[in-house]
Design a protein around this motif. Structure first.
Motif, mmCIF file in Angstrom:
data_model
loop_
_atom_site.group_PDB
_atom_site.id
_atom_site.type_symbol
_atom_site.label_atom_id
_atom_site.label_comp_id
_atom_site.label_asym_id
_atom_site.label_seq_id
_atom_site.Cartn_x
_atom_site.Cartn_y
_atom_site.Cartn_z
ATOM 1 N N TYR A 92 1.004 -1.079 0.093
ATOM 2 C CA TYR A 92 -0.084 -0.111 -0.034
ATOM 3 C C TYR A 92 0.747 1.471 -0.111
ATOM 4 C CZ TYR A 92 -3.673 -3.357 0.787
ATOM 5 O OH TYR A 92 -4.643 -4.459 0.510
ATOM 6 N N SER A 93 2.151 1.268 -0.382
ATOM 7 C CA SER A 93 2.983 2.248 -0.265
ATOM 8 C C SER A 93 2.739 2.986 -1.562
ATOM 9 C CB SER A 93 4.449 1.785 -0.128
ATOM 10 O OG SER A 93 5.353 3.090 -0.534
ATOM 11 N N SER A 94 2.792 4.410 -1.552
ATOM 12 C CA SER A 94 2.868 5.242 -2.836
ATOM 13 C C SER A 94 4.193 5.380 -3.501
ATOM 14 C CB SER A 94 2.432 6.585 -2.425
ATOM 15 O OG SER A 94 3.236 7.294 -1.624
ATOM 16 N N VAL A 95 5.099 4.426 -2.940
ATOM 17 C CA VAL A 95 6.471 4.945 -3.591
ATOM 18 C C VAL A 95 6.365 4.425 -4.979
ATOM 19 C CG1 VAL A 95 7.589 2.469 -2.806
ATOM 20 C CG2 VAL A 95 9.038 4.561 -2.745
ATOM 21 N N CYS A 96 5.877 3.291 -5.299
ATOM 22 C CA CYS A 96 5.910 2.935 -6.824
ATOM 23 C C CYS A 96 5.512 4.118 -7.912
ATOM 24 C CB CYS A 96 4.998 1.641 -6.946
ATOM 25 S SG CYS A 96 3.511 1.538 -6.575
ATOM 26 N N GLN A 97 4.340 4.767 -7.265
ATOM 27 C CA GLN A 97 3.909 5.823 -8.219
ATOM 28 C C GLN A 97 5.039 6.924 -8.528
ATOM 29 O OE1 GLN A 97 1.836 4.521 -5.821
ATOM 30 N NE2 GLN A 97 -0.413 4.513 -6.418
ATOM 31 N N ILE A 102 2.695 1.741 -11.375
ATOM 32 C CA ILE A 102 1.195 1.957 -11.096
ATOM 33 C C ILE A 102 1.058 1.114 -9.742
ATOM 34 C CG2 ILE A 102 -1.297 1.525 -11.622
ATOM 35 C CD1 ILE A 102 -0.535 1.999 -14.447
ATOM 36 N N GLY A 103 0.304 1.728 -8.875
ATOM 37 C CA GLY A 103 0.129 0.745 -7.437
ATOM 38 C C GLY A 103 -1.111 0.525 -7.180
ATOM 39 N N PRO A 104 -1.719 -0.072 -6.060
ATOM 40 C CA PRO A 104 -2.985 -0.439 -5.836
ATOM 41 C C PRO A 104 -3.924 0.590 -5.529
ATOM 42 C CG PRO A 104 -1.503 -1.352 -4.187
ATOM 43 C CD PRO A 104 -0.739 -0.731 -5.137
ATOM 44 N N LEU A 105 -3.274 1.621 -4.953
ATOM 45 C CA LEU A 105 -4.015 2.955 -4.660
ATOM 46 C C LEU A 105 -3.628 3.933 -5.396
ATOM 47 C CD1 LEU A 105 -3.295 2.690 -0.635
ATOM 48 C CD2 LEU A 105 -5.430 1.813 -2.042
ATOM 49 N N ALA A 106 -4.622 4.688 -5.829
ATOM 50 C CA ALA A 106 -4.431 5.921 -6.876
ATOM 51 C C ALA A 106 -3.965 7.145 -5.866
ATOM 52 C CB ALA A 106 -5.719 6.291 -7.334
ATOM 53 N N ILE A 107 -3.037 7.955 -6.387
ATOM 54 C CA ILE A 107 -2.657 8.960 -5.806
ATOM 55 C C ILE A 107 -2.556 10.202 -6.539
ATOM 56 C CG2 ILE A 107 -1.071 7.874 -3.856
ATOM 57 C CD1 ILE A 107 1.115 8.883 -5.633
#
Length: 111
Positions: A92-97, A102-107
């Motif tokens: 659930y980290s935003s580090v990938c974005q 693309i990560g599981p949670l949109a930022i």
């Protein structure tokens, strides 16, 4: 601001604890429950579970360097806690974005 933070912590702690109790598929369930319930024994306000630390200290983000420092700190919380080996490993980290993936949670990035 203190009341807002208090209410946020109270609400999210209750939701997290209830979801953790009911999610028998979560592989870290027992480990997390032991930590949350052990921390509650040290608390004077909640003897059942404690998700958040009691203290609140404001950090003023006045420069881009300060924002990047705090972001790095947040991204590495799961690593410091022993949940994963690198910030990018935490689901659930935003580090990938921030690394263009693309990560599981949109930022949303702010200009």
């Amino acid at each position: 601001m203190a009341e807002l933070i208090r209410d946020f912590k109270r609400y999210t702690a209750k939701i997290l604890y209830e979801r953790l109790k009911s999610d028998h598929k979560e592989s870290r369930r027992g480990w997390l429950m032991r930590i949350i319930e052990k921390e509650a024994q040290k608390s004077s306000s909640n003897k059942k579970f404690k998700v958040w630390r009691h203290e609140n200290h404001q950090v003023f983000l006045e420069t881009n360097a300060m924002i990047e420092d705090r972001l790095h700190y947040i991204h590495n919380n799961p690593v410091r806690s022993g949940i994963c080996f690198s910030a990018a490993d935490y689901k659930y980290s935003s580090v990938c974005q921030y690394n263009g993936k693309i990560g599981p949670l949109a930022i949303s990035f702010m200009d």
